[in-house]
Write a protein that holds these residues in place. Structure first.
Motif, PDB file in Angstrom:
ATOM      1  N   ASN A  23      -3.307  -7.750   2.632  1.00 28.22           N
ATOM      2  CA  ASN A  23      -2.304  -8.950   2.409  1.00 28.22           C
ATOM      3  C   ASN A  23      -2.940 -10.353   1.996  1.00 28.22           C
ATOM      4  O   ASN A  23      -2.272 -10.922   1.027  1.00 28.22           O
ATOM      5  N   GLN A  46     -10.709  -2.929   6.781  1.00 28.56           N
ATOM      6  CA  GLN A  46     -10.076  -4.585   7.090  1.00 28.56           C
ATOM      7  C   GLN A  46     -10.917  -5.211   8.177  1.00 28.56           C
ATOM      8  O   GLN A  46     -10.881  -4.627   9.398  1.00 28.56           O
ATOM      9  N   SER A  68      -1.570  -2.927   0.172  1.00 31.69           N
ATOM     10  CA  SER A  68      -0.449  -3.761   0.020  1.00 31.69           C
ATOM     11  C   SER A  68       0.016  -4.076  -1.456  1.00 31.69           C
ATOM     12  O   SER A  68      -0.638  -3.541  -2.272  1.00 31.69           O
TER      13      SER A  68
HETATM   14  C1  BTN Z   1       2.729  -3.565  12.386  1.00 31.76           C
HETATM   15  O1  BTN Z   1       2.178  -4.586  13.162  1.00 31.76           O
HETATM   16  O2  BTN Z   1       3.470  -2.811  12.738  1.00 31.76           O
HETATM   17  C2  BTN Z   1       2.440  -3.904  10.929  1.00 31.76           C
HETATM   18  C3  BTN Z   1       1.005  -3.471  10.571  1.00 31.76           C
HETATM   19  C4  BTN Z   1       0.958  -3.652   8.811  1.00 31.76           C
HETATM   20  C5  BTN Z   1      -0.638  -3.367   8.908  1.00 31.76           C
HETATM   21  C6  BTN Z   1      -1.164  -3.406   7.259  1.00 31.76           C
HETATM   22  S1  BTN Z   1      -2.786  -2.389   6.774  1.00 31.76           S
HETATM   23  C7  BTN Z   1      -2.590  -3.271   5.263  1.00 31.76           C
HETATM   24  C8  BTN Z   1      -2.045  -4.583   5.533  1.00 31.76           C
HETATM   25  N1  BTN Z   1      -3.000  -5.610   5.481  1.00 31.76           N
HETATM   26  C9  BTN Z   1      -2.800  -6.167   6.602  1.00 31.76           C
HETATM   27  O3  BTN Z   1      -3.579  -7.032   7.255  1.00 31.76           O
HETATM   28  N2  BTN Z   1      -1.669  -5.572   7.539  1.00 31.76           N
HETATM   29  C10 BTN Z   1      -0.910  -4.689   6.704  1.00 31.76           C
END
Ligand code: BTN
Length: 254
Positions: A23, A46, A68
């Motif tokens: 993101n 990540q 993303s």
């Molecule tokens: C949640 O808390 O349920 C949402 C999680 C989202 C994770 C994804 S992994 C790819 C993208 N990059 C991130 O830093 N977060 C989202």
């Protein structure tokens, strides 16, 4: 980077080995250049994966889907912005249903995806508004494919491999993009009502009595989910009638 099928989402996929957060990477890239709608960035790992409510999203390199995409949903009226979240959750849940036939796949409000009541996927949508119009939305998706979270999570978690061997996470990204794309196209063509109805049909605990917690007071209460309002708030009917709750105001008690 390679071009693959799919009308908007996943037309182009940029595959990174390691990044802080897909993101954040897209956010930075957008500040420097314009990107075509549906540009997808994936990462093997990540270092600062982010979840909802400020949580950390952890994944061992190469094990899971971390991706993303950037969307420009300027066509969505301000009061219908949650429809994007619904469409993306339906994209992920449709994809998982296809992979795990016969398993119960549900969307836990607002957009966690549960398989047999265990969290397998989370979605983090970050919107940039300009004069109340959605200038861009970065939709981040994490799916536990070959590893579930190592630490305790707020909700019991699982990975796809707990249900069925599905091979490498990276191979699942193109078909996932197709499901996301299908639902985004529906939204773009003005089909918000069908997205809303489909979301409710797939909503975890819809019209069933459940226990909830007010995260601020710690008080718990019983109620039944009756719907979602235009702002994406959860409508719950409790002893004192129906009330709309935002994300900060309610949590399921497991
Ligand atoms: C949640 O808390 O349920 C949402 C999680 C989202 C994770 C994804 S992994 C790819 C993208 N990059 C991130 O830093 N977060 C989202």
């Amino acid at each position: 980077m390679k071009a693959i099928g799919g009308k908007i989402i996943g037309r182009e996929i940029e595959a990174l080995g390691s990044v802080d957060s897909t993101n954040d990477y897209l956010q930075r890239k957008l500040a420097e250049e314009s990107l075509p709608e549906g540009w997808v960035v994936t990462a093997g790992e990540q270092s600062k994966g982010r979840g909802q409510r400020g949580a950390v999203w952890h994944s061992t390199p190469g094990k899971n889907i971390l991706m993303s995409t950037v969307l420009y949903p300027a066509f969505l009226p301000v009061d219908k912005q949650f429809s994007l979240s619904m469409a993306m959750a339906l994209g992920v849940s449709g994809f998982l249903k296809g992979i795990l036939p016969g398993r119960e796949v549900k969307i836990k409000w607002p957009n966690d995806i549960l398989v047999e009541e265990k969290k397998v996927s989370g979605i983090l949508i970050e919107n940039s508004l300009q004069a109340n119009i959605l200038k861009n939305s970065i939709v981040g998706i994490g799916i536990n494919v070959n590893e579930k979270p190592l630490a305790d999570t707020a909700w019991p978690a699982a990975c796809l491999a707990d249900f069925k061997g599905v091979g490498k996470a990276a191979h699942l990204i193109p078909p996932l993009c197709d499901f996301l794309d299908l639902n985004y196209s529906k939204l773009k063509s003005g089909n918000t009502e069908s997205i809303h109805n489909e979301y409710l049909a797939n909503l975890y605990a819809f019209q069933e009595e459940r226990n909830f917690i007010d995260p601020v007071t710690g008080e718990d209460f019983t109620g039944s989910i009756t719907g979602i309002d235009d702002f994406g708030r959860l409508l719950v009917k409790g002893l004192n009638g129906e009330k709309a709750y935002s994300l900060k105001e309610i949590q399921f008690r497991k």
